[in-house]
Design a protein around this motif. Structure first.
Motif, mmCIF file in Angstrom:
data_model
loop_
_atom_site.group_PDB
_atom_site.id
_atom_site.type_symbol
_atom_site.label_atom_id
_atom_site.label_comp_id
_atom_site.label_asym_id
_atom_site.label_seq_id
_atom_site.Cartn_x
_atom_site.Cartn_y
_atom_site.Cartn_z
ATOM 1 N N LEU A 158 8.808 -44.702 24.022
ATOM 2 C CA LEU A 158 9.822 -45.725 23.777
ATOM 3 C C LEU A 158 10.090 -46.484 25.067
ATOM 4 O O LEU A 158 10.483 -45.892 26.077
ATOM 5 N N ASP A 159 9.888 -47.783 25.039
ATOM 6 C CA ASP A 159 10.053 -48.625 26.223
ATOM 7 C C ASP A 159 11.326 -49.456 26.077
ATOM 8 O O ASP A 159 11.373 -50.423 25.318
ATOM 9 N N GLU A 160 12.375 -49.045 26.785
ATOM 10 C CA GLU A 160 13.665 -49.743 26.812
ATOM 11 C C GLU A 160 14.269 -49.943 25.411
ATOM 12 O O GLU A 160 14.559 -51.075 24.998
ATOM 13 N N PRO A 161 14.498 -48.871 24.659
ATOM 14 C CA PRO A 161 15.020 -49.043 23.294
ATOM 15 C C PRO A 161 16.430 -49.613 23.216
ATOM 16 O O PRO A 161 16.812 -50.160 22.180
ATOM 17 N N SER A 162 17.221 -49.511 24.309
ATOM 18 C CA SER A 162 18.596 -50.015 24.238
ATOM 19 C C SER A 162 18.751 -51.421 24.796
ATOM 20 O O SER A 162 19.856 -51.972 24.796
ATOM 21 N N LEU A 163 17.643 -52.015 25.244
ATOM 22 C CA LEU A 163 17.712 -53.309 25.931
ATOM 23 C C LEU A 163 18.365 -54.376 25.052
ATOM 24 O O LEU A 163 17.919 -54.647 23.936
ATOM 25 N N GLY A 164 19.448 -54.969 25.548
ATOM 26 C CA GLY A 164 20.100 -56.069 24.853
ATOM 27 C C GLY A 164 20.982 -55.681 23.693
ATOM 28 O O GLY A 164 21.472 -56.553 22.964
ATOM 29 N N LEU A 165 21.222 -54.392 23.505
ATOM 30 C CA LEU A 165 22.018 -53.943 22.359
ATOM 31 C C LEU A 165 23.480 -53.732 22.737
ATOM 32 O O LEU A 165 23.797 -53.346 23.863
ATOM 33 N N ALA A 166 24.367 -53.955 21.766
ATOM 34 C CA ALA A 166 25.779 -53.646 21.953
ATOM 35 C C ALA A 166 25.949 -52.131 22.090
ATOM 36 O O ALA A 166 25.162 -51.356 21.538
ATOM 37 N N PRO A 167 26.973 -51.685 22.827
ATOM 38 C CA PRO A 167 27.160 -50.245 23.063
ATOM 39 C C PRO A 167 27.152 -49.388 21.808
ATOM 40 O O PRO A 167 26.565 -48.299 21.800
ATOM 41 N N VAL A 168 27.768 -49.860 20.733
ATOM 42 C CA VAL A 168 27.810 -49.057 19.509
ATOM 43 C C VAL A 168 26.411 -48.873 18.924
ATOM 44 O O VAL A 168 26.080 -47.810 18.377
ATOM 45 N N LEU A 169 25.557 -49.885 19.062
ATOM 46 C CA LEU A 169 24.184 -49.778 18.562
ATOM 47 C C LEU A 169 23.334 -48.903 19.472
ATOM 48 O O LEU A 169 22.416 -48.228 19.005
ATOM 49 N N VAL A 170 23.633 -48.923 20.765
ATOM 50 C CA VAL A 170 22.929 -48.028 21.693
ATOM 51 C C VAL A 170 23.156 -46.581 21.273
ATOM 52 O O VAL A 170 22.227 -45.770 21.226
ATOM 53 N N ASP A 171 24.403 -46.249 20.934
ATOM 54 C CA ASP A 171 24.719 -44.889 20.484
ATOM 55 C C ASP A 171 23.933 -44.542 19.227
ATOM 56 O O ASP A 171 23.407 -43.432 19.092
ATOM 57 N N THR A 172 23.827 -45.505 18.299
ATOM 58 C CA THR A 172 23.078 -45.273 17.062
ATOM 59 C C THR A 172 21.606 -45.001 17.356
ATOM 60 O O THR A 172 21.022 -44.055 16.817
ATOM 61 N N VAL A 173 21.020 -45.821 18.211
ATOM 62 C CA VAL A 173 19.597 -45.666 18.545
ATOM 63 C C VAL A 173 19.341 -44.308 19.202
ATOM 64 O O VAL A 173 18.380 -43.609 18.867
ATOM 65 N N PHE A 174 20.217 -43.905 20.104
ATOM 66 C CA PHE A 174 19.993 -42.629 20.789
ATOM 67 C C PHE A 174 20.273 -41.432 19.888
ATOM 68 O O PHE A 174 19.649 -40.372 20.050
ATOM 69 N N ASP A 175 21.163 -41.590 18.933
ATOM 70 C CA ASP A 175 21.334 -40.539 17.918
ATOM 71 C C ASP A 175 20.033 -40.354 17.143
ATOM 72 O O ASP A 175 19.615 -39.226 16.864
ATOM 73 N N VAL A 176 19.391 -41.470 16.808
ATOM 74 C CA VAL A 176 18.133 -41.410 16.061
ATOM 75 C C VAL A 176 17.034 -40.788 16.920
ATOM 76 O O VAL A 176 16.226 -39.988 16.423
ATOM 77 N N ILE A 177 16.993 -41.127 18.203
ATOM 78 C CA ILE A 177 15.983 -40.555 19.100
ATOM 79 C C ILE A 177 16.081 -39.025 19.095
ATOM 80 O O ILE A 177 15.064 -38.323 19.015
ATOM 81 N N GLU A 178 17.286 -38.509 19.135
ATOM 82 C CA GLU A 178 17.455 -37.054 19.115
ATOM 83 C C GLU A 178 17.065 -36.471 17.756
ATOM 84 O O GLU A 178 16.471 -35.392 17.679
ATOM 85 N N LYS A 179 17.369 -37.188 16.686
ATOM 86 C CA LYS A 179 16.968 -36.726 15.351
ATOM 87 C C LYS A 179 15.443 -36.710 15.207
ATOM 88 O O LYS A 179 14.873 -35.804 14.601
#
Length: 233
Positions: A158-179
């Motif tokens: 994964l190359d910069e998955p949080s780039l340009g995202l709002a903080p709430v969406l960053v949390d969502t993406v990283f929750d998915v990464i752990e899942k």
């Protein structure tokens, strides 16, 4: 699972990677942190087969892959979700998802994996007929991750998955990464948010100008004074 040994890459006279060696074990989340231009994306592109190294080797599941074509690398289960998402904006969400599975022959399993993707990102199921280019940035990142998952990865880069995202969406993406990791997919992560990356990963490597200058347990690096001053503020 993945072993990179003394990897060197040059662009003309620019020596982008200067003897990189690292290892990712099955079931881990390993992160690469470093400033822009350190060579992180070059490393992922080389592992993916998009760039040929001038020296060194890349071994995946005990097989050398550094001379394979990118599509063959994907078939081996080594899949990259690139920086900037790189979705097909003039295609629908459904068509983008199909592209992720285009090399697969197990059509029934693809259907099951699609449902799994919808469970991770329910909004995509509501957007299937929508042109991908009209999605929000967060939705495009969800689509890029989902497309990667449909390639049936064993190891996902994964190359910069949080780039340009709002903080709430960053949390969502990283929750998915752990899942995703919990489902047995190993992850090699590049992330601009070094604090979040180190909190998520088990191990980390720090790159500076094409070299690994630090490596170790992520929680230890979170408290390393040099890392704090350079990347954590």
């Amino acid at each position: 699972m993945l072993k990179v040994t003394d990897l060197q890459v040059s662009y003309g006279h620019v020596h982008a990677l200067k003897g990189i060696s690292l290892e990712v074990k099955q079931g881990e989340i390993v992160t690469l942190i470093g400033a822009n231009g350190a060579g992180k994306s070059t490393l992922l592109r080389t592992i993916s087969g998009l760039i040929r190294p001038s020296h060194g080797s890349i071994t995946f599941e005990e097989e050398e892959v550094d001379r394979l074509s990118p599509d063959t690398v994907v078939n081996r289960g080594l899949v990259q979700v690139p920086e900037g998402r790189k979705i097909f904006s003039n295609m629908t969400v459904a068509e983008n998802l199909k592209v992720g599975a285009y090399q697969r022959k197990d059509k029934e399993q693809v259907k099951e994996d699609l449902e799994e993707v919808y469970s991770l990102f329910p909004i995509l199921k509501d957007r299937l007929d929508q042109m991908a280019g009209t999605l929000s940035g967060g939705e495009q990142q969800m689509l890029a991750l989902s497309r990667g998952l449909l390639s049936k990865p064993k190891l996902m880069m994964l190359d910069e998955p949080s780039l340009g995202l709002a903080p709430v969406l960053v949390d969502t993406v990283f929750d998915v990464i752990e899942k995703v990791r919990d489902k047995g997919i190993t992850i090699l992560l590049i992330e601009q948010n070094a604090h979040l990356a180190l909190e998520t990963a088990e191990r980390a490597y720090v790159l500076e100008t094409g070299k690994i200058v630090l490596s170790g347990d992520s929680k230890t690096l979170l408290n390393d004074q040099a890392v704090i001053e350079a990347y954590l503020g």
